[in-house]
Design a protein around this motif. Structure first.
Motif: not given
Length: 272
Positions: A218-228, A237-255
């Motif tokens: 999840h992007g730390k700089q999200e404007k569409i789906c905020p990081f919270p 989700i039990q046992g899930s892992k959250l990986i912050p994408m420091k330099y991404s907004g929503h378009g983390l698939f490209y950024c």
């Protein structure tokens, strides 16, 4: 290889299926209002690694049939189940971006995670896309209503405005034009109907049903789906892992495609 799979009378889903060598299947579910082509830079990476890459166009988007109805999360999750069963897929890594992540969560809950061994949620619009009682995160319903109104009044302009919110880093005008073009390939009515589902659906009760290894990027700089939202998914989700994408907004698939691809590759190949 591209082909169509019928999911109900007069509704066919387009499937892009590339298998470079009997690799483990990775199934991609795109976001609003795009289509399977948004995963170009993930396909490039995972095909080279020998994985079978399968991506669908949700009904009304890309090359899929332009259904007038059927844009609830339940119906879209059922479409995914039909594709999986028709192709005989097993041991799937399911990857969902934005609303595709939300629909993937509903699939896991509604179909008991049928044939899915791992789940990756990329900037997922979950557990809820809009603010509501007990969930003060996301866009307001009024903001989503403006997207819906813009879809019917001036869809090209709405897509330009939405695209401006997508990226946190500089991207070329050509990249923005590519994203805009993907959005314009959709059926306008489908764009509005899926936005209504984004506005109204609530997945908070779905999260605890997920029993497979799950990562949340999840992007730390999200404007569409905020990081919270990412933090709420991790909590639910039990046992899930959250990986912050420091330099991404929503378009983390490209950024941050290199980091994203590396994290996904490690996750898919791990034994957890």
């Amino acid at each position: 290889m591209g082909y169509y799979i019928a999911v109900e009378e007069k509704v066919r889903i387009f499937v892009e299926d590339i298998d470079p060598g009997q690799g483990k299947p990775v199934l991609f579910i795109h976001g609003w209002p795009l289509n399977h082509k948004m995963f170009e830079y993930q396909f490039n990476h995972f095909l080279q690694m020998g994985y079978r890459c399968i991506a669908i166009d949700l009904r009304g988007f890309g090359k899929s049939d332009r259904s007038w109805n059927g844009y609830s999360y339940n119906r879209l999750a059922d479409d995914i189940r039909i594709v999986i069963d028709t192709l005989g897929l097993e041991n799937i890594t399911l990857i969902g971006f934005s609303v595709g992540g939300a629909i993937s969560i509903r699939y896991m809950a509604r179909h008991g995670g049928h044939q899915v061994s791992k789940l990756a949620l990329l900037g997922a619009a979950a557990p809820a896309f809009t603010k509501r009682a007990g969930f003060p995160y996301g866009l307001t319903k009024a903001e989503v209503n403006k997207l819906i109104e813009g879809t019917y009044k001036d869809r090209p302009k709405m897509l330009v405005n939405f695209g401006d919110m997508l990226f946190a880093r500089y991207v070329s005008d050509e990249c923005k034009a590519w994203i805009h073009g993907l959005g314009m390939e959709a059926f306008g009515h489908a764009t509005a109907m899926l936005a209504i589902s984004l506005r109204d659906e609530d997945l908070r009760q779905d999260l605890p049903t997920i029993q497979v290894p799950t990562i949340i990027l999840h992007g730390k700089q999200e404007k569409i789906c905020p990081f919270p939202l990412g933090e709420a998914m991790k909590a639910g989700i039990q046992g899930s892992k959250l990986i912050p994408m420091k330099y991404s907004g929503h378009g983390l698939f490209y950024c941050e495609q290199e980091k994203l691809n590396a994290e996904l590759f490690q996750f898919i190949g791990s034994s957890i």
